[in-house]
Design a protein around this motif. Structure first.
Motif, PDB file in Angstrom:
ATOM      1  N   LEU A   1      49.093  26.919  40.395  1.00 36.45           N
ATOM      2  CA  LEU A   1      50.237  25.956  40.461  1.00 36.45           C
ATOM      3  C   LEU A   1      50.146  25.181  41.865  1.00 36.45           C
ATOM      4  O   LEU A   1      50.387  24.028  41.965  1.00 36.45           O
ATOM      5  CB  LEU A   1      51.553  26.608  40.473  1.00 36.45           C
ATOM      6  CG  LEU A   1      52.674  25.816  40.186  1.00 36.45           C
ATOM      7  CD1 LEU A   1      53.775  26.386  39.135  1.00 36.45           C
ATOM      8  CD2 LEU A   1      53.493  25.855  41.486  1.00 36.45           C
ATOM      9  N   PRO A   2      49.919  25.894  43.022  1.00 40.73           N
ATOM     10  CA  PRO A   2      49.723  25.165  44.274  1.00 40.73           C
ATOM     11  C   PRO A   2      48.824  23.878  44.112  1.00 40.73           C
ATOM     12  O   PRO A   2      49.047  22.651  44.774  1.00 40.73           O
ATOM     13  CB  PRO A   2      49.402  26.180  45.284  1.00 40.73           C
ATOM     14  CG  PRO A   2      49.801  27.372  44.795  1.00 40.73           C
ATOM     15  CD  PRO A   2      49.661  27.310  43.291  1.00 40.73           C
ATOM     16  N   ILE A   3      47.645  24.200  43.397  1.00 41.06           N
ATOM     17  CA  ILE A   3      46.549  23.336  43.473  1.00 41.06           C
ATOM     18  C   ILE A   3      46.985  21.943  42.616  1.00 41.06           C
ATOM     19  O   ILE A   3      47.021  20.784  42.888  1.00 41.06           O
ATOM     20  CB  ILE A   3      45.399  23.689  42.553  1.00 41.06           C
ATOM     21  CG1 ILE A   3      44.837  24.871  43.580  1.00 41.06           C
ATOM     22  CG2 ILE A   3      44.459  22.818  42.337  1.00 41.06           C
ATOM     23  CD1 ILE A   3      43.833  25.810  42.580  1.00 41.06           C
ATOM     24  N   TYR A   4      47.643  22.284  41.483  1.00 40.98           N
ATOM     25  CA  TYR A   4      48.350  21.051  40.748  1.00 40.98           C
ATOM     26  C   TYR A   4      49.420  20.436  41.245  1.00 40.98           C
ATOM     27  O   TYR A   4      49.667  19.184  41.414  1.00 40.98           O
ATOM     28  CB  TYR A   4      48.973  21.665  39.284  1.00 40.98           C
ATOM     29  CG  TYR A   4      47.584  21.687  38.411  1.00 40.98           C
ATOM     30  CD1 TYR A   4      47.240  20.575  37.609  1.00 40.98           C
ATOM     31  CD2 TYR A   4      46.790  22.646  38.217  1.00 40.98           C
ATOM     32  CE1 TYR A   4      46.233  20.489  36.866  1.00 40.98           C
ATOM     33  CE2 TYR A   4      45.794  22.685  37.781  1.00 40.98           C
ATOM     34  CZ  TYR A   4      45.490  21.854  36.427  1.00 40.98           C
ATOM     35  OH  TYR A   4      44.409  21.697  35.803  1.00 40.98           O
ATOM     36  N   MET A   5      50.225  21.096  42.186  1.00 39.10           N
ATOM     37  CA  MET A   5      51.486  20.749  42.909  1.00 39.10           C
ATOM     38  C   MET A   5      50.798  19.523  44.085  1.00 39.10           C
ATOM     39  O   MET A   5      51.516  18.520  44.252  1.00 39.10           O
ATOM     40  CB  MET A   5      52.430  21.392  43.642  1.00 39.10           C
ATOM     41  CG  MET A   5      53.244  22.407  42.405  1.00 39.10           C
ATOM     42  SD  MET A   5      54.300  21.179  41.929  1.00 39.10           S
ATOM     43  CE  MET A   5      55.479  20.790  43.209  1.00 39.10           C
TER      44      MET A   5
ATOM     45  N   ASP B   1      63.647  23.774  46.520  1.00 39.98           N
ATOM     46  CA  ASP B   1      63.311  23.930  48.057  1.00 39.98           C
ATOM     47  C   ASP B   1      61.881  24.492  48.104  1.00 39.98           C
ATOM     48  O   ASP B   1      60.981  24.083  48.896  1.00 39.98           O
ATOM     49  CB  ASP B   1      64.316  24.277  48.791  1.00 39.98           C
ATOM     50  CG  ASP B   1      65.517  23.541  48.853  1.00 39.98           C
ATOM     51  OD1 ASP B   1      65.698  22.349  48.842  1.00 39.98           O
ATOM     52  OD2 ASP B   1      66.761  24.347  48.776  1.00 39.98           O
ATOM     53  N   ILE B   2      61.559  25.384  47.500  1.00 39.85           N
ATOM     54  CA  ILE B   2      60.390  26.308  47.538  1.00 39.85           C
ATOM     55  C   ILE B   2      60.399  26.670  46.278  1.00 39.85           C
ATOM     56  O   ILE B   2      60.927  27.107  45.216  1.00 39.85           O
ATOM     57  CB  ILE B   2      60.744  27.531  48.323  1.00 39.85           C
ATOM     58  CG1 ILE B   2      61.170  27.344  49.689  1.00 39.85           C
ATOM     59  CG2 ILE B   2      59.482  28.543  48.226  1.00 39.85           C
ATOM     60  CD1 ILE B   2      61.487  28.666  50.545  1.00 39.85           C
TER      61      ILE B   2
ATOM     62  N   THR C   1      59.546  19.776  48.370  1.00 34.22           N
ATOM     63  CA  THR C   1      59.262  21.168  47.698  1.00 34.22           C
ATOM     64  C   THR C   1      58.100  21.810  48.702  1.00 34.22           C
ATOM     65  O   THR C   1      56.960  21.492  48.904  1.00 34.22           O
ATOM     66  CB  THR C   1      59.165  21.163  46.574  1.00 34.22           C
ATOM     67  OG1 THR C   1      60.163  20.630  45.748  1.00 34.22           O
ATOM     68  CG2 THR C   1      58.700  22.582  45.828  1.00 34.22           C
ATOM     69  N   LYS C   2      58.293  23.017  49.195  1.00 37.36           N
ATOM     70  CA  LYS C   2      57.146  23.764  49.802  1.00 37.36           C
ATOM     71  C   LYS C   2      56.742  24.912  48.877  1.00 37.36           C
ATOM     72  O   LYS C   2      57.558  25.600  48.000  1.00 37.36           O
ATOM     73  CB  LYS C   2      57.780  24.526  51.065  1.00 37.36           C
ATOM     74  CG  LYS C   2      58.501  23.578  52.083  1.00 37.36           C
ATOM     75  CD  LYS C   2      57.257  22.502  52.609  1.00 37.36           C
ATOM     76  CE  LYS C   2      57.986  21.714  53.675  1.00 37.36           C
ATOM     77  NZ  LYS C   2      57.087  20.689  54.257  1.00 37.36           N
ATOM     78  N   ILE C   3      55.635  25.330  49.038  1.00 34.51           N
ATOM     79  CA  ILE C   3      55.052  26.233  47.971  1.00 34.51           C
ATOM     80  C   ILE C   3      54.643  27.451  48.931  1.00 34.51           C
ATOM     81  O   ILE C   3      53.691  27.499  49.728  1.00 34.51           O
ATOM     82  CB  ILE C   3      53.583  25.818  47.364  1.00 34.51           C
ATOM     83  CG1 ILE C   3      54.056  24.454  46.888  1.00 34.51           C
ATOM     84  CG2 ILE C   3      53.019  26.862  46.548  1.00 34.51           C
ATOM     85  CD1 ILE C   3      52.829  23.586  46.181  1.00 34.51           C
TER      86      ILE C   3
ATOM     87  N   ASP D   1      51.801  26.187  51.336  1.00 32.37           N
ATOM     88  CA  ASP D   1      52.497  25.731  52.799  1.00 32.37           C
ATOM     89  C   ASP D   1      52.916  27.200  53.558  1.00 32.37           C
ATOM     90  O   ASP D   1      52.898  27.250  54.603  1.00 32.37           O
ATOM     91  CB  ASP D   1      53.842  25.041  52.580  1.00 32.37           C
ATOM     92  CG  ASP D   1      53.513  23.725  51.908  1.00 32.37           C
ATOM     93  OD1 ASP D   1      52.816  22.856  52.487  1.00 32.37           O
ATOM     94  OD2 ASP D   1      54.137  23.539  50.772  1.00 32.37           O
ATOM     95  N   GLY D   2      52.843  28.286  52.738  1.00 33.53           N
ATOM     96  CA  GLY D   2      53.070  29.522  53.377  1.00 33.53           C
ATOM     97  C   GLY D   2      52.292  30.845  52.422  1.00 33.53           C
ATOM     98  O   GLY D   2      52.139  30.653  51.268  1.00 33.53           O
ATOM     99  N   VAL D   3      52.276  31.825  53.219  1.00 32.72           N
ATOM    100  CA  VAL D   3      51.733  33.067  52.468  1.00 32.72           C
ATOM    101  C   VAL D   3      52.186  34.131  52.577  1.00 32.72           C
ATOM    102  O   VAL D   3      52.613  34.534  53.911  1.00 32.72           O
ATOM    103  CB  VAL D   3      50.228  32.893  52.664  1.00 32.72           C
ATOM    104  CG1 VAL D   3      49.384  34.065  51.841  1.00 32.72           C
ATOM    105  CG2 VAL D   3      49.522  31.720  52.489  1.00 32.72           C
TER     106      VAL D   3
END
Length: 158
Positions: free
Chosen positions: A42-46, A30-31, A59-61, A112-114
């Protein structure tokens, strides 16, 4: 305290390795919560390399940003190594100067969030997070972070 000259390649390998392992296990997260600069690609590749993987369609990052960093730059060819994987230049232009702050900012742009995970985060990163338009969680002390993080996940990310 000294960076390895191939840390950029290690970070790329780590990001892709994590995702490939999750795919092999057929696990649908999910996350994905990213911690630290080594995982920041990882977020860039996702969002680019794995964007068509049905397994990750929901999936959220979330990226946690810490005050600790490294001095100097990673390999100046880092951006070209990432572009080799088909990631568009405009999405990673901040990596033309691959220092800690630019790597983290690029990661935030693809998240998606920080979560601000240190109370000593640089003012420039704090300002970047606050103006990013992303849901973000300000620093929470250790005794409150479990509840605070769960609420952040439920209310802002999922």
């Amino acid at each position: 305290g000294v960076l390895y000259p191939d840390n950029d390649e290690r970070a790329i390998f780590f990001a892709k390795g994590v995702v490939e392992t999750v795919k092999k296990l057929n696990w649908v997260p999910d996350i994905i919560h990213v911690h630290g600069w080594m995982a920041a690609l990882l977020p860039i590749y996702m969002k680019h390399f794995y964007k068509n993987e049905a397994l990750f369609s929901e999936t959220k990052i979330v990226t946690s940003v810490y005050g600790q960093s490294f001095d100097g730059n990673l390999d100046m060819e880092m951006i070209n190594k990432i572009k080799f994987d088909g990631i568009p230049h405009e999405s990673i232009s901040g990596l033309e100067m691959p220092n800690y702050e630019n790597i983290i900012k690029t990661s935030i742009n693809h998240s998606d969030g920080v979560i601000i995970a240190s109370d000593n985060l640089s003012p420039s990163l704090t300002k970047f997070i606050e103006s990013s338009g992303k849901p973000f969680l300000p620093f929470a002390p250790k005794e409150k972070f479990a509840e605070t993080y769960c609420n952040f996940y439920k209310n802002f990310v999922l």
